[in-house]
Design a protein around this motif. Structure first.
Motif, PDB file in Angstrom:
ATOM      1  N   SER A   1      -0.011 -24.213 -23.821  1.00 21.06           N
ATOM      2  CA  SER A   1      -0.727 -23.688 -24.989  1.00 21.06           C
ATOM      3  C   SER A   1       0.148 -23.728 -26.233  1.00 21.06           C
ATOM      4  O   SER A   1      -0.316 -24.081 -27.322  1.00 21.06           O
ATOM      5  CB  SER A   1      -1.181 -22.247 -24.738  1.00 21.06           C
ATOM      6  OG  SER A   1      -2.102 -22.212 -23.685  1.00 21.06           O
TER       7      SER A   1
ATOM      8  N   ARG B   1     -10.155 -32.574 -24.722  1.00 22.52           N
ATOM      9  CA  ARG B   1      -9.293 -33.049 -23.643  1.00 22.52           C
ATOM     10  C   ARG B   1      -8.738 -31.854 -22.891  1.00 22.52           C
ATOM     11  O   ARG B   1      -8.696 -30.745 -23.411  1.00 22.52           O
ATOM     12  CB  ARG B   1      -8.140 -33.889 -24.192  1.00 22.52           C
ATOM     13  CG  ARG B   1      -8.604 -35.133 -24.907  1.00 22.52           C
ATOM     14  CD  ARG B   1      -7.424 -35.972 -25.276  1.00 22.52           C
ATOM     15  NE  ARG B   1      -7.786 -36.989 -26.251  1.00 22.52           N
ATOM     16  CZ  ARG B   1      -6.902 -37.715 -26.889  1.00 22.52           C
ATOM     17  NH1 ARG B   1      -5.617 -37.546 -26.675  1.00 22.52           N
ATOM     18  NH2 ARG B   1      -7.290 -38.617 -27.744  1.00 22.52           N
ATOM     19  N   PHE B   2      -8.298 -32.069 -21.682  1.00 21.72           N
ATOM     20  CA  PHE B   2      -7.733 -31.016 -20.853  1.00 21.72           C
ATOM     21  C   PHE B   2      -6.256 -31.306 -20.621  1.00 21.72           C
ATOM     22  O   PHE B   2      -5.876 -32.449 -20.372  1.00 21.72           O
ATOM     23  CB  PHE B   2      -8.467 -30.938 -19.517  1.00 21.72           C
ATOM     24  CG  PHE B   2      -9.891 -30.461 -19.648  1.00 21.72           C
ATOM     25  CD1 PHE B   2     -10.207 -29.135 -19.418  1.00 21.72           C
ATOM     26  CD2 PHE B   2     -10.895 -31.335 -20.007  1.00 21.72           C
ATOM     27  CE1 PHE B   2     -11.511 -28.682 -19.538  1.00 21.72           C
ATOM     28  CE2 PHE B   2     -12.209 -30.902 -20.134  1.00 21.72           C
ATOM     29  CZ  PHE B   2     -12.511 -29.575 -19.901  1.00 21.72           C
TER      30      PHE B   2
ATOM     31  N   SER C   1      -2.474 -29.848 -18.756  1.00 17.75           N
ATOM     32  CA  SER C   1      -1.856 -29.021 -17.732  1.00 17.75           C
ATOM     33  C   SER C   1      -0.394 -29.413 -17.630  1.00 17.75           C
ATOM     34  O   SER C   1      -0.067 -30.617 -17.644  1.00 17.75           O
ATOM     35  CB  SER C   1      -2.561 -29.243 -16.390  1.00 17.75           C
ATOM     36  OG  SER C   1      -1.949 -28.497 -15.371  1.00 17.75           O
TER      37      SER C   1
ATOM     38  N   GLU D   1      -1.550 -34.377 -20.627  1.00 17.71           N
ATOM     39  CA  GLU D   1      -2.997 -34.488 -20.525  1.00 17.71           C
ATOM     40  C   GLU D   1      -3.366 -34.614 -19.046  1.00 17.71           C
ATOM     41  O   GLU D   1      -2.742 -35.369 -18.300  1.00 17.71           O
ATOM     42  CB  GLU D   1      -3.509 -35.701 -21.301  1.00 17.71           C
ATOM     43  CG  GLU D   1      -5.012 -35.742 -21.360  1.00 17.71           C
ATOM     44  CD  GLU D   1      -5.558 -36.736 -22.372  1.00 17.71           C
ATOM     45  OE1 GLU D   1      -6.787 -36.849 -22.451  1.00 17.71           O
ATOM     46  OE2 GLU D   1      -4.767 -37.399 -23.061  1.00 17.71           O
ATOM     47  N   ALA D   2      -4.351 -33.825 -18.631  1.00 17.73           N
ATOM     48  CA  ALA D   2      -4.741 -33.800 -17.220  1.00 17.73           C
ATOM     49  C   ALA D   2      -5.445 -35.093 -16.832  1.00 17.73           C
ATOM     50  O   ALA D   2      -6.246 -35.629 -17.590  1.00 17.73           O
ATOM     51  CB  ALA D   2      -5.640 -32.599 -16.950  1.00 17.73           C
TER      52      ALA D   2
ATOM     53  N   VAL E   1      -8.476 -32.701 -13.841  1.00 18.24           N
ATOM     54  CA  VAL E   1      -9.733 -32.172 -14.363  1.00 18.24           C
ATOM     55  C   VAL E   1     -10.860 -33.003 -13.766  1.00 18.24           C
ATOM     56  O   VAL E   1     -10.759 -34.226 -13.673  1.00 18.24           O
ATOM     57  CB  VAL E   1      -9.752 -32.198 -15.907  1.00 18.24           C
ATOM     58  CG1 VAL E   1      -9.578 -33.592 -16.458  1.00 18.24           C
ATOM     59  CG2 VAL E   1     -11.021 -31.578 -16.451  1.00 18.24           C
TER      60      VAL E   1
ATOM     61  N   SER F   1     -16.329 -33.037 -16.095  1.00 18.55           N
ATOM     62  CA  SER F   1     -15.984 -32.149 -17.205  1.00 18.55           C
ATOM     63  C   SER F   1     -15.770 -32.907 -18.500  1.00 18.55           C
ATOM     64  O   SER F   1     -15.746 -32.313 -19.571  1.00 18.55           O
ATOM     65  CB  SER F   1     -14.707 -31.375 -16.879  1.00 18.55           C
ATOM     66  OG  SER F   1     -14.890 -30.563 -15.765  1.00 18.55           O
ATOM     67  N   LEU F   2     -15.591 -34.206 -18.407  1.00  8.71           N
ATOM     68  CA  LEU F   2     -15.335 -35.035 -19.582  1.00  8.71           C
ATOM     69  C   LEU F   2     -16.592 -35.744 -20.074  1.00  8.71           C
ATOM     70  O   LEU F   2     -16.520 -36.553 -20.995  1.00  8.71           O
ATOM     71  CB  LEU F   2     -14.250 -36.063 -19.246  1.00  8.71           C
ATOM     72  CG  LEU F   2     -12.938 -35.468 -18.733  1.00  8.71           C
ATOM     73  CD1 LEU F   2     -12.009 -36.568 -18.241  1.00  8.71           C
ATOM     74  CD2 LEU F   2     -12.274 -34.628 -19.802  1.00  8.71           C
TER      75      LEU F   2
END
Length: 90
Positions: free
Chosen positions: A29, A44-45, A47, A51-52, A65, A69-70
């Motif tokens: 974060s 975008r995700f 982790s 980028e996941a 992810v 979800s995308l």
């Protein structure tokens, strides 16, 4: 707590090796909030500061992810559903 592995038989809290410290948990974060190259990046995700990866998903997925979800059309449908729930039509 014992059944979940978070406490031993004497009542001491356990920290499994796979748990993150608060600093590790906040790192992604903080990176996203303060990194100029990522300014304006949305949808975008991330982790572990990366980028996941899109994965198949499901109950056995432990990282990444889920590809669904995308899906932009699914996101639009969810947005419309949420908007309708908060602003019902007469």
């Amino acid at each position: 707590m014992r059944e979940l592995g978070a406490m031993d038989d004497e009542g001491n809290l356990l920290t499994p090796d796979f748990f993150k410290t608060p600093e590790q948990g906040a790192a992604t974060s903080v990176l996203l909030a303060g990194s100029p190259p990522l300014d304006g990046v949305t949808g975008r995700f991330f982790s572990d500061n990366q980028e996941a990866e899109a994965v198949r998903g499901g109950p056995d997925a432990t990282a990444g992810v889920a590809a669904w979800s995308l899906d932009p059309s699914a996101a639009d449908r969810l947005w419309d559903y949420g908007t309708a729930a908060w602003h019902p039509r007469d």
